[in-house]
Scaffold this motif. Sequence first.
Motif, PDB file in Angstrom:
ATOM      1  N   ASP A  25       0.782  -1.190   0.066  1.00 54.92           N
ATOM      2  CA  ASP A  25       0.106  -0.025   0.063  1.00 54.92           C
ATOM      3  C   ASP A  25       0.874   1.344  -0.008  1.00 54.92           C
ATOM      4  OD1 ASP A  25      -2.936  -1.276   0.449  1.00 54.92           O
ATOM      5  OD2 ASP A  25      -1.774  -2.029   1.931  1.00 54.92           O
ATOM      6  N   ARG A  63      -6.542   1.258   2.794  1.00 56.88           N
ATOM      7  CA  ARG A  63      -6.880   0.126   2.082  1.00 56.88           C
ATOM      8  C   ARG A  63      -6.251  -1.025   2.907  1.00 56.88           C
ATOM      9  NH1 ARG A  63      -5.154   3.468  -2.302  1.00 56.88           N
ATOM     10  NH2 ARG A  63      -6.780   4.312  -3.501  1.00 56.88           N
ATOM     11  N   ARG A  98      -8.464  -4.135   4.478  1.00 58.45           N
ATOM     12  CA  ARG A  98      -8.022  -5.626   4.012  1.00 58.45           C
ATOM     13  C   ARG A  98      -7.648  -6.545   5.238  1.00 58.45           C
ATOM     14  NH1 ARG A  98      -4.539  -4.029   0.718  1.00 58.45           N
ATOM     15  NH2 ARG A  98      -2.440  -4.337   1.929  1.00 58.45           N
ATOM     16  N   GLU A 126     -14.064  -3.621   2.448  1.00 57.58           N
ATOM     17  CA  GLU A 126     -13.644  -2.799   1.172  1.00 57.58           C
ATOM     18  C   GLU A 126     -13.674  -1.697   1.851  1.00 57.58           C
ATOM     19  OE1 GLU A 126     -15.733  -3.374  -2.288  1.00 57.58           O
ATOM     20  OE2 GLU A 126     -15.022  -5.730  -2.487  1.00 57.58           O
TER      21      GLU A 126
END
Length: 431
Positions: free
Chosen positions: A370, A411, A415, A420
């Motif tokens: 990320d 993100r 995860r 989401e």
Amino acid sequence: MDYMPPTSVMNFLNEVSGSFPSAISLASGRPSDRFFDRLDPQALLNALVVYERYSAGDHGGGQVHSQLLQYGRTAGLISELVAQQVRSDEGVAARTDRVLITSGCQEALAVCLPALCPEPSDVLLVCNPTYVGVTGAAKAERVAVAALPNSGPCVAEAIERAVLQLRRNGRRARAVYLIPDFDNPTGRVLDSAARCDVLQVCARHRVIILEDNPYRLFRYEGDAIPPMAALDEVGSVIYLSTFSKTLTPSLRVGAAILPETIFGDAGACRVLWEDLVQRKSFVTLNTSQITQAIVAGLLIEQGVSLRGWIRPALDWYRANRDLMLSQLDCVFSPFSDQIRWNRPSGGFFLTLDLPFRFSAESMNECARDDNVIVMPMSFFALDDSQDYRIRLAFSAVTPEQIRTSVTGLGRYVARRLGRELPSLVGGLREG
């Protein structure tokens, strides 16, 4: 517990940064380099010349220049100016003959800890979590460290409990290390009442307070609280000062400022002073006289106060903090029942509480997948109490980097939670 020895933290960070050069780092609590152009070569030279003229007196400027290139006084050249700046900006009644100029605050810790804790049974108290520099210095100097209990309602009570527990075990708390303004890593501020309570407890048990205040001038809201050194009436506080955050880290100039007495004993203070100076002479001989002169010249140019000098950086850091808080609110609002963060009123950091353990491996995954590097709070802890927290530094990044990195962190968290990230993150607010 993902405990990492303090000596390994920086190496690990360097390895992560080197392995993922495109990742944005929210791990480093350094000042922004966007203001370093004020210290271009000509400005540094001008500051040096200003100090030489100030210092020349009845001597020629050439003689002063030669002295700056020679070995110098271990206690430092610029104690008078540093004392004036601390009195002006921080309200600490610093005496010139009690200011030891050091090679950054880290050297101040390195000479103070073994002087205050000379016996194997002596112990340094620290908050948990705490700045890795102090635990690293203690490890290097073979000074025992004890973490203050996290369960107590206040720092003073935690100190009281730790002192008594150590005494029952045949050991003695000699010093406590505190960052009362915008603590690293938590961003916490001790209010006036808490500071007075700590002073009373430490005076009663004759525990020296090492008050480290590198972020004090970077307050974004609310009224300033006097340093503990300014509230100290018995001689229990050694005040640690540095120019690394206000001017630039590379000058490596800091100070340890002793009170007039140690618990009312002027003789004890003189003995401690002489011990610190001797220990410094064994470590660095003297702090670089060239960098001392540059700091002094800049202080003279600024009227021996740095409040005007830091104003642009102060405004920048405040805006960065506000933007990071805004982006955290935007990105993590869908997870508000599971994730919390604090709103620091100053300094360079904030902390994020997560619903899962964030380890060194997690740090690597977040950087790799990320493109954001964050600091596990476990790196600052002496137990497993911080395993579900991370530290975010907002001082050295740009607004765009804040937006991008907080999105990346979102993100990663989504995860890990098996969820989401909502599409609204694609249109993050401009702040």
